[in-house]
Enzyme design. Structure first.
Site, PDB file in Angstrom:
ATOM      1  N   PHE A 213     -30.528   7.700  28.571  1.00  0.00           N
ATOM      2  CA  PHE A 213     -30.510   8.533  29.773  1.00  0.00           C
ATOM      3  C   PHE A 213     -30.303   7.701  31.023  1.00  0.00           C
ATOM      4  O   PHE A 213     -30.457   6.473  31.011  1.00  0.00           O
ATOM      5  CB  PHE A 213     -31.828   9.317  29.902  1.00  0.00           C
ATOM      6  CG  PHE A 213     -33.040   8.441  30.115  1.00  0.00           C
ATOM      7  CD1 PHE A 213     -33.322   7.892  31.355  1.00  0.00           C
ATOM      8  CD2 PHE A 213     -33.898   8.160  29.064  1.00  0.00           C
ATOM      9  CE1 PHE A 213     -34.424   7.073  31.549  1.00  0.00           C
ATOM     10  CE2 PHE A 213     -35.001   7.332  29.245  1.00  0.00           C
ATOM     11  CZ  PHE A 213     -35.260   6.798  30.491  1.00  0.00           C
ATOM     12  N   PRO A 382     -39.626   3.268  29.564  1.00  0.00           N
ATOM     13  CA  PRO A 382     -39.261   4.664  29.797  1.00  0.00           C
ATOM     14  C   PRO A 382     -40.176   5.596  29.017  1.00  0.00           C
ATOM     15  O   PRO A 382     -40.459   5.364  27.850  1.00  0.00           O
ATOM     16  CB  PRO A 382     -37.822   4.742  29.254  1.00  0.00           C
ATOM     17  CG  PRO A 382     -37.744   3.672  28.223  1.00  0.00           C
ATOM     18  CD  PRO A 382     -38.685   2.584  28.653  1.00  0.00           C
ATOM     19  N   HIS A 406     -42.202  -0.369  24.220  1.00  0.00           N
ATOM     20  CA  HIS A 406     -40.864  -0.126  24.775  1.00  0.00           C
ATOM     21  C   HIS A 406     -40.662   1.305  25.217  1.00  0.00           C
ATOM     22  O   HIS A 406     -39.607   1.648  25.738  1.00  0.00           O
ATOM     23  CB  HIS A 406     -39.783  -0.503  23.762  1.00  0.00           C
ATOM     24  CG  HIS A 406     -39.421   0.582  22.781  1.00  0.00           C
ATOM     25  ND1 HIS A 406     -40.342   1.243  22.011  1.00  0.00           N
ATOM     26  CD2 HIS A 406     -38.221   1.125  22.458  1.00  0.00           C
ATOM     27  CE1 HIS A 406     -39.728   2.133  21.245  1.00  0.00           C
ATOM     28  NE2 HIS A 406     -38.445   2.087  21.497  1.00  0.00           N
TER      29      HIS A 406
END
Lengths: 483, 147
Positions: A213, A382, A406
């Site tokens: 994204f 993220p 992560h």
């Protein structure tokens, strides 16, 4: 108590400190498994095949210390996603393409804008529309740049972001603030197959699809004011987060070299519990060729994110005027690196695999740029779509060879997510909460629904609790672009 | 193991199943060729709605004699390669045995830009969990696909 099956034996996961669990070596395991998980995260981990995968990785030739699993771990192929494993190069230690993953150098970069959310409010829709137009993603949508031929693509593979910046797609700071200063050394484009090159030609500067994204975000909460100031982050500040990797080229390289290593393993007298753990000694012909090809894919991944950065800056320039996007950092979470660490009191040259785990260099590390060296490496995590992402910092004494989580980590499959919510409903929910959505497929959107992931707040809090990283800032989305 | 085929599986078919990382394509049919054909259609159904589209091109390639698992990996890998390198998506597939062994594969394709994307695009086939077997007159196959 969670159990893991190792060969024919059921093994108990033993508590080994707060939010730290241990799988004692049994059977072919050469080292223990160490799993970082809070009580809230443990049931998700125990519910899939990931613990068995931690044990399988612990049997790799030359592995040292432990087979580690980060708090966001979940089942992958061969290696768990969220796994860290280091092998001793001088003791026959292996490199495994599955320990890096298909999407070599998949990673995250964070661009920090010199504008606050309130200052951008009137132009938010225009910025999102411009990003929607400028950021290629999804099926058959091309890329920011098409390599004019094999020779140009090989320059990307050798030079990574440095090549992209040299060609005018960025500035010097983009290299200073990128892991490995924009390019991994020792890339060997000659170890990259023609099929991989063919897949990579038309994808330099494209997001892809799946969980990749580009998000427009703002700084929602500061956890460590000193580090936030050092990183240039302030409350309400607008940021752009880009999550993507080395696209079809990286996937093809992984596939090619898994096959090569499967064929070579009998010669090296290596057996593995899962074919995706195929491996060869780092010093072998197969090991060296893979590392050269992997480095080339890593450079492609960095150039990919650099070109998307260039496109994002252009979109801002056209719609928001004199707003600058400065790179805070760019770091991979699928990579193997040759590193020196202390193991059992002696220095050792290791091949450290991080599969869905992020490098988190401590303060003072020589690989950090001078202005970040006193503070430790920014770690970009993220979260799930519509929730939060985090900036963490590497800490002194960080475990698991200076690695941390992560992302949020999946708790259910993409398809199960789709059964719980329709994409259109999710789009409407996100829009109603002020998050602009630009995605070609409602179904693809549903597959990334927040409830498909663990609670990222819990994941990063666990990382901090067990000493893997320190929280610096929490980011929340203003807009989401997905492929 | 792939589920034992029941009566319903004596005809060819496919389905896409969840996996914690990505997705699983299962396919079955009376012959290995049918099973492989369905695997292609299953893979495409995971990300593309090509309903109503007639092929505008064709990709043909040989599938060498090899263990069936290797043939499944190679076949799905070819589909994925075509998407990335040539920008085409198969809307039909024919897998035919050849006398010398192996198969001849013919994919009827359309330009990827014409296809409605309904899910993440496949990027690779894992060696983990790969299965192809024959039981009670039905071939079935299973592949984990990274997207």
């Amino acid at each position: 108590m969670p159990m893991v099956t190792v060969g024919e034996r059921a093994v108990v996961l033993v508590a080994d400190g707060p939010s730290r669990w241990r799988i004692e070596p049994v059977g072919a395991m050469r080292v223990p498994g160490v799993v970082f998980a809070s009580a809230e995260l443990l049931p998700d981990i125990a519910g899939d095949a990931s613990l068995r995968q931690v044990a399988n990785v612990a049997a790799l030739p030359g592995i040292v210390d432990a087979s580690y699993a980060m708090p966001d771990m979940h089942a992958g192929y061969g290696f768990p996603i969220g796994g860290v494993a280091a092998t001793d190069i001088d003791a026959g230690g292996v490199v495994s393409p599955g320990g890096v993953g298909f999407d070599i150098s998949c990673g995250v970069r964070l661009l920090v804008a010199d504008v606050t959310r309130a200052e951008l409010a009137g132009r938010l829709t225009a910025v999102m529309n411009a990003l929607d137009h400028a950021i290629p993603r999804g099926l058959g949508r091309g890329a920011v740049w098409r390599a004019p031929g094999k020779a140009a693509l090989e320059r990307v593979l050798a030079g990574g972001s440095r090549y992209a910046v040299r060609e005018g797609f960025g500035v010097q700071r983009d290299l200073d603030r990128c892991e490995d200063h924009g390019a991994v050394g020792d890339a060997d484009p000659g170890a990259v197959s023609d099929r991989a090159l063919a897949r990579g030609l038309g994808q330099v500067g494209s997001l892809g699809s799946g969980n990749h994204f580009l998000e427009l975000q703002f700084v929602d909460e500061i956890h460590d004011a000193t580090l936030a100031a050092a990183y240039g982050l302030a409350p309400e500040q607008v940021c752009v987060m880009i999550h993507c990797g080395s696209r079809g080229l990286g996937h093809q390289i992984c596939s090619d070299h898994v096959e090569a290593m499967l064929a070579a393993m009998p010669r090296h007298h290596i057996t593995v519990a899962d074919p995706q753990l195929a491996c060869a000694p780092v010093t072998s012909v197969e090991g060296r060729r893979y590392l050269g090809a992997m480095a080339a894919a890593a450079n492609y991944g960095r150039a990919n994110r650099q070109l998307l950065t260039h496109a994002a800056r252009g979109a801002f320039h056209r719609t928001a005027g004199d707003v600058h996007l400065d790179l805070l950092y760019d770091v991979s979470h699928n990579l193997a690196k040759l590193e020196h660490h202390e193991v059992h009191g002696r220095g050792a040259a290791l091949c450290v695999h991080r599969k869905g785990a992020t490098l988190a260099l401590p303060p003072g590390h020589h690989d950090l740029p001078a202005d970040l060296r006193p503070h430790g490496q920014p770690v970009l995590v993220p979260g799930s779509m519509g929730t939060a992402s985090y900036v963490l910092a590497g800490v002194a004494g960080g475990g698991a060879f200076h690695s941390t989580c992560h992302g949020a980590g999946r708790v259910m499959s993409r398809h199960a997510a789709m059964r719980r919510i329709h994409g259109r409903e999710l789009r409407e929910t996100l829009e109603a909460s002020g998050i602009a959505v630009r995605a070609p497929s409602d179904r693809g959107l549903a597959e990334e629904a927040p409830f498909s992931y663990k609670d990222v707040d819990e994941v990063v809090a666990t990382c901090e609790q067990v000493g893997l990283a320190r929280r610096v800032a929490r980011l929340r989305p203003l807009g989401v672009l997905k492929g | 193991m792939v589920a034992q085929p029941g009566e319903a599986r004596r005809v060819a078919g496919h389905r896409v199943l969840p996996h914690p990382a990505d997705l699983v394509v299962e396919a079955w049919g009376p012959t290995l060729a049918d099973c492989l054909t369905e695997a292609v259609l299953g893979l495409v159904s995971s990300f593309a709605d090509a309903a109503g589209l007639s092929p505008t091109g064709e990709r043909g390639f040989p599938l060498a004699a090899a263990p069936a698992e290797d043939q499944l990996v190679t076949l799905l890998g070819e589909v994925i390669f075509g998407i990335d390198a040539d920008g085409v998506v198969p809307v039909n597939a024919r897998v035919e045995p050849v006398p010398a062994g192996g198969f001849a594969v013919h994919l009827g394709t359309v330009d990827a830009a014409r296809v409605a994307q309904i899910g993440p695009v496949p990027k690779a086939v894992a060696r983990s969990g790969l299965e192809v077997c024959e039981a009670a007159g039905c071939w079935s196959g299973r592949a984990l696909v990274d997207v």
